[in-house]
Write a protein that holds these residues in place. Sequence first.
Motif, PDB file in Angstrom:
ATOM      1  N   GLN A  82      36.342  40.893  37.509  1.00 41.77           N
ATOM      2  CA  GLN A  82      36.240  40.405  38.887  1.00 41.77           C
ATOM      3  C   GLN A  82      37.561  40.532  39.620  1.00 41.77           C
ATOM      4  N   ARG A  83      38.668  40.276  38.907  1.00 44.59           N
ATOM      5  CA  ARG A  83      39.978  40.341  39.549  1.00 44.59           C
ATOM      6  C   ARG A  83      40.307  41.770  39.980  1.00 44.59           C
ATOM      7  N   MET A  84      39.985  42.748  39.131  1.00 44.52           N
ATOM      8  CA  MET A  84      40.272  44.144  39.468  1.00 44.52           C
ATOM      9  C   MET A  84      39.356  44.637  40.583  1.00 44.52           C
ATOM     10  N   ALA A  85      38.089  44.227  40.556  1.00 39.94           N
ATOM     11  CA  ALA A  85      37.157  44.620  41.615  1.00 39.94           C
ATOM     12  C   ALA A  85      37.637  44.081  42.960  1.00 39.94           C
ATOM     13  N   TYR A 103      38.288  51.279  31.642  1.00 37.85           N
ATOM     14  CA  TYR A 103      38.770  52.189  32.678  1.00 37.85           C
ATOM     15  C   TYR A 103      38.580  51.596  34.068  1.00 37.85           C
ATOM     16  N   PHE A 104      39.253  52.222  35.028  1.00 40.24           N
ATOM     17  CA  PHE A 104      39.043  51.888  36.444  1.00 40.24           C
ATOM     18  C   PHE A 104      39.356  53.114  37.273  1.00 40.24           C
ATOM     19  N   ASP A 105      38.770  53.182  38.460  1.00 33.91           N
ATOM     20  CA  ASP A 105      39.170  54.197  39.430  1.00 33.91           C
ATOM     21  C   ASP A 105      39.206  53.566  40.811  1.00 33.91           C
ATOM     22  N   GLY A 106      40.031  54.132  41.668  1.00 38.16           N
ATOM     23  CA  GLY A 106      40.175  53.598  43.016  1.00 38.16           C
ATOM     24  C   GLY A 106      41.176  54.405  43.807  1.00 38.16           C
TER      25      GLY A 106
END
Length: 423
Positions: A82-85, A103-106
């Motif tokens: 939730q914090r990263m979103a 993983y993450f992308d942005g």
Amino acid sequence: MDKLEYTTLGQTVHHCLLPNGLNIYVDVRPEFGKQFAFFATRYGGMDLRFRGEDGEWLDTPAGVAHFLEHKTFDTEDGNALQRMAANGVDPNAFTSSSMTGYYFDGVQGFEENLRTLLSFVSVPWFTPESVDKEQGIIGQEIRMCEDDPNDEAYYRLLEAMYVNHPVRNRVAGTVESISHITADTLYQCHRAFYRPGNMVLCAAGNIDPQQVVDIAREVLASEPSSAALTDHGQMEPNQVEERLTRRTMPVSMPLFALGFKGTPAAKGAGLRQRLVAELVCDVLFSPSAPLYNRLYEQGLLNSSFGGFYSDGPGCAFIVADGESRDPERVRDEVLKEAGRLAAEGIGQELWDRLKRAAYGAMVRRLNSMEDTCVELAEAYFDGEDYLSFPQVFQSIERPDGEGLLRSWCVEERAALSIIAPEN
């Protein structure tokens, strides 16, 4: 930091090995507006037995790696997902038979989100209450998968093919197996497998490689670490455990999964075996293959039919699946065609055309930062260099495919899983 040049592909990857054992790969793409980071551990659903810190062997229930993936997002300060979103990126994770990746992308906040990713993955926080709650959530997920005919056909196929190897276990486990998972179990497995020396960090996009390395040095433990020692059971026989398994479910037409039990690749030869096996899948199962067209015209197959190759430490296999009014006849026709091709040879024109198409598809996949990072990680865990695939492709010839057909696609290595209509 090393600079790895791949002139055939026009790619450059920066590589760094930290003193703690973590390998970092950064694919700089200044033309992209998005950034992607992938932090993975060599730990998946098949890793049920390993040597603990005291030197003793530990046996864990099926599904721990997947359960740990779910709980790793929990931190003492809340949920990292939730914090990263909220910080403008799309984070997620997955667990396969041999790997767990986060993983993450942005398009913004890469540095802050990378710190968060490395922090919550490397610093566990579990409570008995949160583990008990997660058992109910994952239990529902498992029941949904057990109600999925395609999933059921696939996992019953693995159980039919393998006698000892833990790839025959479902990655998520069973409702009964996860009931034995405790917070202590998760901490033990985290300590064993979530070490920098057992992990890899891959990033891509318009980013500074040195910045990625500096953040990893800042966040992660500095003590040297190595890979955990695992045990995947006794050596597997070449033949399958069971040639036919059948179950009824509420489906309108029989569906099936046909598997051929292969030979695990030697160390450093996994990429080559994968490319050969995928070409064999195309020769047998693709819409360009004579067999596909013949069975389609006879009404034995529809457009759902297809094939793929899969492997892991100590296992390798080919699967073809789809719907058919007569799955057993499809199996017999596949075996017959494989035998013919092994004896008479694969047509050169067909082989060359499928090889060009497969090579083109792999080059196009490089446009995806996500696919490239995951492939780099998987290849690293296998002791290989994924971006060397152009040279590997060049070395593959028809006899390689014919040899695989001759040794793998035979009756004693074939298993068929059928999900039939209840009526």
